[in-house]
Scaffold this motif. Structure first.
Motif, PDB file in Angstrom:
ATOM      1  N   GLY A   1      -6.932  -1.221  10.377  1.00 14.36           N
ATOM      2  CA  GLY A   1      -7.991  -1.102   9.382  1.00 14.36           C
ATOM      3  C   GLY A   1      -7.526  -0.839   7.970  1.00 14.36           C
ATOM      4  N   MET A   2      -6.211  -0.719   7.740  1.00 13.10           N
ATOM      5  CA  MET A   2      -5.689  -0.444   6.403  1.00 13.10           C
ATOM      6  C   MET A   2      -4.887  -1.637   5.899  1.00 13.10           C
ATOM      7  SD  MET A   2      -4.357   3.493   6.789  1.00 13.10           S
ATOM      8  CE  MET A   2      -3.874   3.497   5.054  1.00 13.10           C
ATOM      9  N   GLU A   3      -5.021  -1.929   4.615  1.00 12.85           N
ATOM     10  CA  GLU A   3      -4.226  -3.000   4.041  1.00 12.85           C
ATOM     11  C   GLU A   3      -2.780  -2.549   3.922  1.00 12.85           C
ATOM     12  OE1 GLU A   3      -5.200  -6.108   0.779  1.00 12.85           O
ATOM     13  OE2 GLU A   3      -4.331  -4.373  -0.263  1.00 12.85           O
ATOM     14  N   VAL A   4      -1.865  -3.359   4.454  1.00 14.25           N
ATOM     15  CA  VAL A   4      -0.438  -3.042   4.383  1.00 14.25           C
ATOM     16  C   VAL A   4       0.172  -3.650   3.134  1.00 14.25           C
ATOM     17  CG1 VAL A   4       1.792  -3.312   5.534  1.00 14.25           C
ATOM     18  CG2 VAL A   4      -0.277  -2.918   6.890  1.00 14.25           C
ATOM     19  N   CYS A   5      -0.062  -4.928   2.917  1.00 15.67           N
ATOM     20  CA  CYS A   5       0.536  -5.581   1.758  1.00 15.67           C
ATOM     21  C   CYS A   5      -0.169  -6.891   1.462  1.00 15.67           C
ATOM     22  CB  CYS A   5       2.035  -5.834   1.984  1.00 15.67           C
ATOM     23  SG  CYS A   5       2.387  -6.925   3.376  1.00 15.67           S
ATOM     24  N   GLN A   6       0.112  -7.415   0.279  1.00 13.97           N
ATOM     25  CA  GLN A   6      -0.324  -8.731  -0.139  1.00 13.97           C
ATOM     26  C   GLN A   6       0.926  -9.574  -0.372  1.00 13.97           C
ATOM     27  OE1 GLN A   6      -3.291 -10.268  -0.751  1.00 13.97           O
ATOM     28  NE2 GLN A   6      -4.672  -8.579  -0.249  1.00 13.97           N
TER      29      GLN A   6
ATOM     30  N   GLN B   1      13.242   7.678  -7.891  1.00 14.24           N
ATOM     31  CA  GLN B   1      14.325   8.429  -7.257  1.00 14.24           C
ATOM     32  C   GLN B   1      13.984   8.818  -5.826  1.00 14.24           C
ATOM     33  OE1 GLN B   1      17.423   9.290  -8.372  1.00 14.24           O
ATOM     34  NE2 GLN B   1      17.052   7.927 -10.131  1.00 14.24           N
ATOM     35  N   GLU B   2      12.755   9.259  -5.604  1.00 11.73           N
ATOM     36  CA  GLU B   2      12.359   9.712  -4.277  1.00 11.73           C
ATOM     37  C   GLU B   2      12.495   8.582  -3.263  1.00 11.73           C
ATOM     38  OE1 GLU B   2       8.497  11.796  -2.054  1.00 11.73           O
ATOM     39  OE2 GLU B   2       8.321  11.004  -4.099  1.00 11.73           O
ATOM     40  N   LEU B   3      12.003   7.370  -3.641  1.00 13.97           N
ATOM     41  CA  LEU B   3      12.081   6.229  -2.738  1.00 13.97           C
ATOM     42  C   LEU B   3      13.523   5.788  -2.557  1.00 13.97           C
ATOM     43  CD1 LEU B   3      10.804   3.985  -1.080  1.00 13.97           C
ATOM     44  CD2 LEU B   3      10.437   2.692  -3.211  1.00 13.97           C
ATOM     45  N   LEU B   4      14.300   5.820  -3.628  1.00 17.52           N
ATOM     46  CA  LEU B   4      15.701   5.407  -3.539  1.00 17.52           C
ATOM     47  C   LEU B   4      16.484   6.266  -2.567  1.00 17.52           C
ATOM     48  CD1 LEU B   4      17.947   3.556  -4.595  1.00 17.52           C
ATOM     49  CD2 LEU B   4      18.347   5.248  -6.413  1.00 17.52           C
ATOM     50  N   TRP B   5      16.323   7.575  -2.661  1.00 15.18           N
ATOM     51  CA  TRP B   5      17.068   8.472  -1.769  1.00 15.18           C
ATOM     52  C   TRP B   5      16.593   8.321  -0.329  1.00 15.18           C
ATOM     53  CZ3 TRP B   5      21.427   9.796  -3.418  1.00 15.18           C
ATOM     54  CH2 TRP B   5      21.647  10.133  -4.751  1.00 15.18           C
ATOM     55  N   ASP B   6      15.288   8.058  -0.143  1.00 13.96           N
ATOM     56  CA  ASP B   6      14.797   7.838   1.210  1.00 13.96           C
ATOM     57  C   ASP B   6      15.415   6.575   1.811  1.00 13.96           C
ATOM     58  OD1 ASP B   6      13.282  10.084   1.263  1.00 13.96           O
ATOM     59  OD2 ASP B   6      11.369   9.095   0.844  1.00 13.96           O
ATOM     60  N   LEU B   7      15.524   5.520   0.992  1.00 20.99           N
ATOM     61  CA  LEU B   7      16.128   4.287   1.479  1.00 20.99           C
ATOM     62  C   LEU B   7      17.608   4.475   1.772  1.00 20.99           C
ATOM     63  CD1 LEU B   7      14.444   1.656  -0.884  1.00 20.99           C
ATOM     64  CD2 LEU B   7      13.965   2.046   1.540  1.00 20.99           C
ATOM     65  N   MET B   8      18.293   5.208   0.932  1.00 20.72           N
ATOM     66  CA  MET B   8      19.724   5.441   1.142  1.00 20.72           C
ATOM     67  C   MET B   8      19.968   6.288   2.376  1.00 20.72           C
ATOM     68  SD  MET B   8      21.030   6.035  -2.784  1.00 20.72           S
ATOM     69  CE  MET B   8      22.711   6.372  -2.227  1.00 20.72           C
TER      70      MET B   8
ATOM     71  N   ASN C   1       0.835  -1.195   0.000  1.00 21.28           N
ATOM     72  CA  ASN C   1       0.000   0.000   0.000  1.00 21.28           C
ATOM     73  C   ASN C   1       0.877   1.254   0.000  1.00 21.28           C
ATOM     74  OD1 ASN C   1      -1.911   1.979   0.351  1.00 21.28           O
ATOM     75  ND2 ASN C   1      -2.880   1.034   2.136  1.00 21.28           N
ATOM     76  N   SER C   2       0.931   1.949  -1.121  1.00 23.84           N
ATOM     77  CA  SER C   2       1.771   3.151  -1.237  1.00 23.84           C
ATOM     78  C   SER C   2       1.249   4.295  -0.389  1.00 23.84           C
ATOM     79  CB  SER C   2       1.845   3.595  -2.703  1.00 23.84           C
ATOM     80  OG  SER C   2       2.410   2.588  -3.517  1.00 23.84           O
ATOM     81  N   ASP C   3      -0.052   4.290  -0.066  1.00 24.24           N
ATOM     82  CA  ASP C   3      -0.617   5.386   0.723  1.00 24.24           C
ATOM     83  C   ASP C   3      -0.041   5.453   2.136  1.00 24.24           C
ATOM     84  OD1 ASP C   3      -2.190   6.039  -1.431  1.00 24.24           O
ATOM     85  OD2 ASP C   3      -3.898   4.849  -0.737  1.00 24.24           O
ATOM     86  N   LEU C   4       0.551   4.350   2.588  1.00 18.80           N
ATOM     87  CA  LEU C   4       1.090   4.331   3.945  1.00 18.80           C
ATOM     88  C   LEU C   4       2.252   5.291   4.123  1.00 18.80           C
ATOM     89  CD1 LEU C   4       1.050   0.483   4.676  1.00 18.80           C
ATOM     90  CD2 LEU C   4      -0.506   2.214   5.581  1.00 18.80           C
TER      91      LEU C   4
ATOM     92  N   GLY D   1       3.046   7.651   1.459  1.00 16.99           N
ATOM     93  CA  GLY D   1       2.861   8.813   0.587  1.00 16.99           C
ATOM     94  C   GLY D   1       3.702   8.806  -0.662  1.00 16.99           C
ATOM     95  N   MET D   2       4.177   7.642  -1.100  1.00 15.97           N
ATOM     96  CA  MET D   2       4.933   7.560  -2.356  1.00 15.97           C
ATOM     97  C   MET D   2       4.693   6.207  -3.001  1.00 15.97           C
ATOM     98  SD  MET D   2       8.855   7.026  -1.015  1.00 15.97           S
ATOM     99  CE  MET D   2       8.810   8.513  -0.033  1.00 15.97           C
ATOM    100  N   ASP D   3       5.020   6.108  -4.271  1.00 12.66           N
ATOM    101  CA  ASP D   3       4.768   4.904  -5.033  1.00 12.66           C
ATOM    102  C   ASP D   3       5.752   3.799  -4.632  1.00 12.66           C
ATOM    103  OD1 ASP D   3       3.982   3.025  -6.812  1.00 12.66           O
ATOM    104  OD2 ASP D   3       4.736   4.045  -8.607  1.00 12.66           O
ATOM    105  N   LEU D   4       5.194   2.715  -4.076  1.00 16.03           N
ATOM    106  CA  LEU D   4       6.028   1.595  -3.661  1.00 16.03           C
ATOM    107  C   LEU D   4       5.815   0.357  -4.528  1.00 16.03           C
ATOM    108  CD1 LEU D   4       5.466   1.798   0.216  1.00 16.03           C
ATOM    109  CD2 LEU D   4       7.361   2.770  -1.089  1.00 16.03           C
ATOM    110  N   SER D   5       5.097   0.505  -5.606  1.00 12.95           N
ATOM    111  CA  SER D   5       4.743  -0.649  -6.429  1.00 12.95           C
ATOM    112  C   SER D   5       5.965  -1.354  -7.001  1.00 12.95           C
ATOM    113  CB  SER D   5       3.814  -0.221  -7.569  1.00 12.95           C
ATOM    114  OG  SER D   5       4.443   0.763  -8.386  1.00 12.95           O
ATOM    115  N   ALA D   6       7.083  -0.607  -7.155  1.00 16.95           N
ATOM    116  CA  ALA D   6       8.286  -1.218  -7.718  1.00 16.95           C
ATOM    117  C   ALA D   6       8.860  -2.301  -6.810  1.00 16.95           C
ATOM    118  CB  ALA D   6       9.345  -0.144  -7.981  1.00 16.95           C
ATOM    119  N   LEU D   7       8.499  -2.285  -5.537  1.00 17.47           N
ATOM    120  CA  LEU D   7       9.023  -3.283  -4.605  1.00 17.47           C
ATOM    121  C   LEU D   7       8.346  -4.637  -4.768  1.00 17.47           C
ATOM    122  CD1 LEU D   7       9.292  -1.143  -1.344  1.00 17.47           C
ATOM    123  CD2 LEU D   7      11.133  -1.790  -2.910  1.00 17.47           C
TER     124      LEU D   7
END
Length: 563
Positions: free
Chosen positions: A490-495, A553-560, A126-129, A131-137
Motif C-alpha cells: 500500500g505504500m509507494e516505493v519509487c518512481q 552523511q547519514e545515508l553514506l555511512w549507512d551504505l558504507m 520514498n524516503s519514509d521507508l 526514515g532518511m532523505d533518499l532524494s539524492a539517489l
C-alpha cells in the motif's frame, strides 16, 4: 419432327417437347391442340407451369445430394468436426495477434540481425521507508545496448551505469569475426584490448614454454557458437516439430459425439455440441518422447562440449564435465514426470464442446497423484470468440482460477485485457494476481497502460503501474515510459523511467585504437597493467568524491556499513 404445340424441332423418339414440355403421345389428334405436360385437365384457362417448378426443385435437390456426398465425410465424422474446430480456433487467435501489429521477431532471429537498447532510471524514492532523505539517489540508472549481425559477423555490447549527467562506469565488448575486444573509458581509456580467439592457443603457447602443448589447441569463434545455438533454438523449426507431434497424437485419437449441452461459457449460456475425445496411452507416451526431443534442443549440450573443447581441455575431462551436466537434464526430468503421469492416467479422456465451429470448452476429470482433479478451459462467450478465456484447475485442497476478458480482437480498434489469477485453498483465496492492459496501436502517444498487482487476504502486496508510449511496427518495437510506479504493502516505493527499443537494423560500432594483447611484448604488457591499475585508482577516488558530495552523511555511512 416438329412439336404440334410450339412448332419447334425435336427428336422423333422424344416423349416430351424439350421446349414447351408437350406430351408427344399417340393419342394426340391432328386437329386437337396439345396439352402441355405441366397443365392439369381443369386449369380454368390459366397455365400453371408447375412442371418447371418441379424441375427446378429436382435440380436443387440433385445439387444438394452431390454436396452431401462430397461433404459427408466432414459433417458425419465427429473427429473431423472437432479437428476443424481446433483449426478455426487457432486461426482466430492468430488473426487477433496480427491485428495488434506485432513484428516477426522469429524472422529477425533467422536473419541474424537484431539491435536492442534499454534504460531504467530511478526518478524518485520514498524516503519514509527508511526514515532518511533518499532524494539524492534520484537519477541513478542503468543502460544496455546490443547490436548483432550474424551475416557480417560482428557484434557489440555496451553496459553503462549513470547518475544524472554523470557516467559512473561503462563496459564495452565487441567482436569482429575472430577478434574479440574489451574497453572501459574509466579503466582502459580509449584503447580496445583484444585477442584473436581462433589463434588464442597458439599465441599463448608461443609466449609460454610451460604448458604450451596443453594450451595451444585453444581456438574458437564466437559467431560459430552463436550460429550453433540459434540453429538449436530455431523457433520455426521447433514450431514445425511441435505441429508434427500434435498431428501424430491427434491421428491416434478417437472421437465420439455425445449429444448437445447448454453451458455457462464465461458468463453466457451457450448451446454446444458435445464430444468425447479419447487419446490412447501409447500415443501419449510417444507424444512425450517427441516433445522431449524438441525441448532437448535447448539444452545446448553440444555447444557446451564445443566450448570446452575450444578451451583446450582433454577429452576425458570434457567427458567428466558433460557427465555432470547430464545430471542437470531438466527437460529429461520433466519428460520422466509426464511419463509417470501417463502411467497413472492411462488413456486420456476429454470432453470437448463446440459452438459456432469453434472450440468452446475442453474438460478433464479424473485422478491425478491419488487425488480427484478437474480441469476446464472455456473459450468464447457473449462477445468475439478471442475476447474471453478462462482456465480452472481444481483438486480437493487446492484450486487455481484464471480469467481473461477484454477486446482481444481489437474490434474497437484498441486492445484491452483484464486477467485475474486466483489461488484458492479449501475454498479460501490465498493470493490473487491481476493484470489490466490497454494498447492503442493507432496512437503513438500515451497509448499503453499496464497495471500488475498481487494481493493476499485482501491486502495489497505489490503493484506495478506503467503508462507510456508504445510503437509497434513491422521492423521495430519501442516503449518509452516516464511513469513507472512501484508500490508495496500500500505504500509507494519509487518512481522509475523505462525505455526499450528493438529492431532488425543493427548498427556497427567501430573499434577505435585496437590492441591485440597476444601480439604485445613484455614491456607493452607491463605498461598496460600499470596503466590499468592507475586508471582504476583514479576512478575509485572520483566515485568516492562524487558520493561524498551528493549523498547525505547519514545515508553514506549507512551504505558504507553494509559493505
Amino acid at each position: 419432327m416438329t412439336c404440334k404445340n410450339c412448332g419447334n424441332e425435336m427428336r422423333d423418339d422424344a416423349r416430351f417437347c424439350p421446349h414447351c414440355g408437350t406430351l408427344n403421345g399417340p393419342d394426340q389428334s391432328a386437329g386437337q391442340a396439345a396439352v402441355p405436360a405441366w397443365e392439369g385437365p381443369e386449369d380454368g384457362g390459366k397455365k400453371k407451369k408447375t412442371g418447371l417448378i418441379i424441375a427446378a426443385v429436382a435440380a436443387v435437390a440433385a445439387v444438394a445430394v452431390v454436396l452431401v456426398v462430397a461433404l459427408g465425410g466432414l459433417f458425419s465424422n465427429p473427429k473431423k468436426q472437432v479437428e476443424a474446430a481446433f483449426v478455426k480456433s487457432a486461426a482466430a487467435y492468430a488473426s487477433a495477434e496480427e491485428r495488434l501489429g506485432l513484428p516477426d521477431i522469429q524472422q529477425w532471429q533467422q536473419d541474424k540481425a537484431i539491435a536492442q537498447r534499454m534504460s531504467l532510471e530511478l526518478k524518485s524514492i520514498n524516503s519514509d521507508l527508511v526514515g532518511m532523505d533518499l532524494s539524492a539517489l534520484s537519477g541513478l540508472g542503468l543502460g544496455l545496448s546490443t547490436n548483432y549481425s550474424g551475416a557480417e559477423r560482428w557484434l557489440s555490447y555496451n553496459l553503462r551505469a549513470y547518475w544524472g549527467e554523470e557516467e559512473l562506469l561503462s563496459l564495452r565488448a565487441a567482436a569482429d569475426d575472430a577478434k574479440f575486444y574489451f574497453n572501459s573509458p574509466q579503466i582502459t581509456g580509449d584503447v580496445f584490448y583484444g585477442a584473436n580467439t581462433e589463434t588464442l592457443g597458439v599465441d599463448l603457447a608461443a609466449r609460454s614454454a610451460e604448458d604450451a602443448e596443453e594450451i595451444k589447441n585453444i581456438s574458437f569463434n564466437v559467431f560459430d557458437l552463436i550460429d550453433q545455438m540459434l540453429e538449436q533454438i530455431n523457433a520455426r523449426e521447433m514450431e514445425k516439430a511441435v505441429s508434427q507431434a500434435n498431428k501424430a497424437l491427434w491421428a491416434q485419437a478417437k472421437v465420439k459425439k455425445t449429444g448437445a449441452r447448454t453451458m455457462d461459457i464465461n458468463g453466457a449460456d451457450i448451446k454446444t455440441a458435445a464430444y468425447r475425445v479419447t487419446i490412447p496411452e501409447e500415443a501419449l507416451y510417444q507424444y512425450v518422447d517427441d516433445m522431449e526431443l524438441v525441448l532437448a534442443a535447448m539444452n545446448y549440450f553440444s555447444i557446451y562440449e564445443e566450448m570446452l573443447r575450444s578451451a583446450g581441455l582433454p577429452q576425458d575431462e570434457i567427458d567428466n564435465i558433460m557427465g555432470d551436466l547430464d545430471t542437470l537434464d531438466l527437460y529429461g526430468d520433466l519428460a520422466d514426470s509426464f511419463r509417470d503421469l501417463v502411467d497413472e492416467l492411462g488413456d486420456l479422456e476429454l470432453n470437448v464442446c463446440l459452438s459456432g465451429g469453434y472450440v468452446a470448452a475442453v474438460e478433464y476429470e479424473g485422478r491425478v497423484d491419488g487425488s480427484e482433479m478437474k480441469v476446464s478451459v472455456l473459450m468464447g462467450g457473449s462477445g468475439e470468440y478471442v475476447d474471453d478465456v478462462s482456465v480452472n484447475i481444481e483438486s480437493p485442497s487446492l484450486a487455481i482460477d484464471i480469467e481473461s476478458s477484454g477486446d482481444h480482437g481489437l474490434k474497437s480498434g484498441v486492445y484491452t485485457d483484464e486477467t485475474t489469477a486466483r489461488i484458492r485453498q479449501f475454498g479460501s483465496t490465498l493470493a490473487r494476481v491481476t493484470s489490466e492492459l490497454t494498447i492503442d496501436p493507432k496512437s503513438q502517444k500515451d497509448n499503453l497502460q499496464w497495471k500488475l498487482g498481487v494481493d493476499s487476504s485482501g491486502l495489497s502486496i505489490f503493484v506495478l503501474d506503467i503508462k507510456g508510449d508504445l510503437t509497434l511496427e513491422k521492423d521495430c518495437i519501442s516503449l518509452d515510459s516516464e511513469e513507472v510506479s512501484v508500490r508495496a504493502v500500500g505504500m509507494e516505493v519509487c518512481q522509475l523511467a523505462l525505455s526499450y527499443y528493438v529492431d532488425c537494423h543493427p548498427v556497427s560500432e567501430p573499434v577505435s585504437n585496437p590492441r591485440l594483447v597476444t601480439q604485445m611484448d613484455e614491456e607493452e604488457l607491463m605498461a598496460m597493467v600499470l596503466d590499468t591499475q592507475e586508471r582504476v585508482m583514479v576512478w575509485g577516488n572520483e566515485m568516492e568524491q562524487l558520493f561524498l558530495t551528493r549523498l547525505p552523511q547519514e545515508l553514506l555511512w549507512d551504505l558504507m556499513s553494509v559493505y
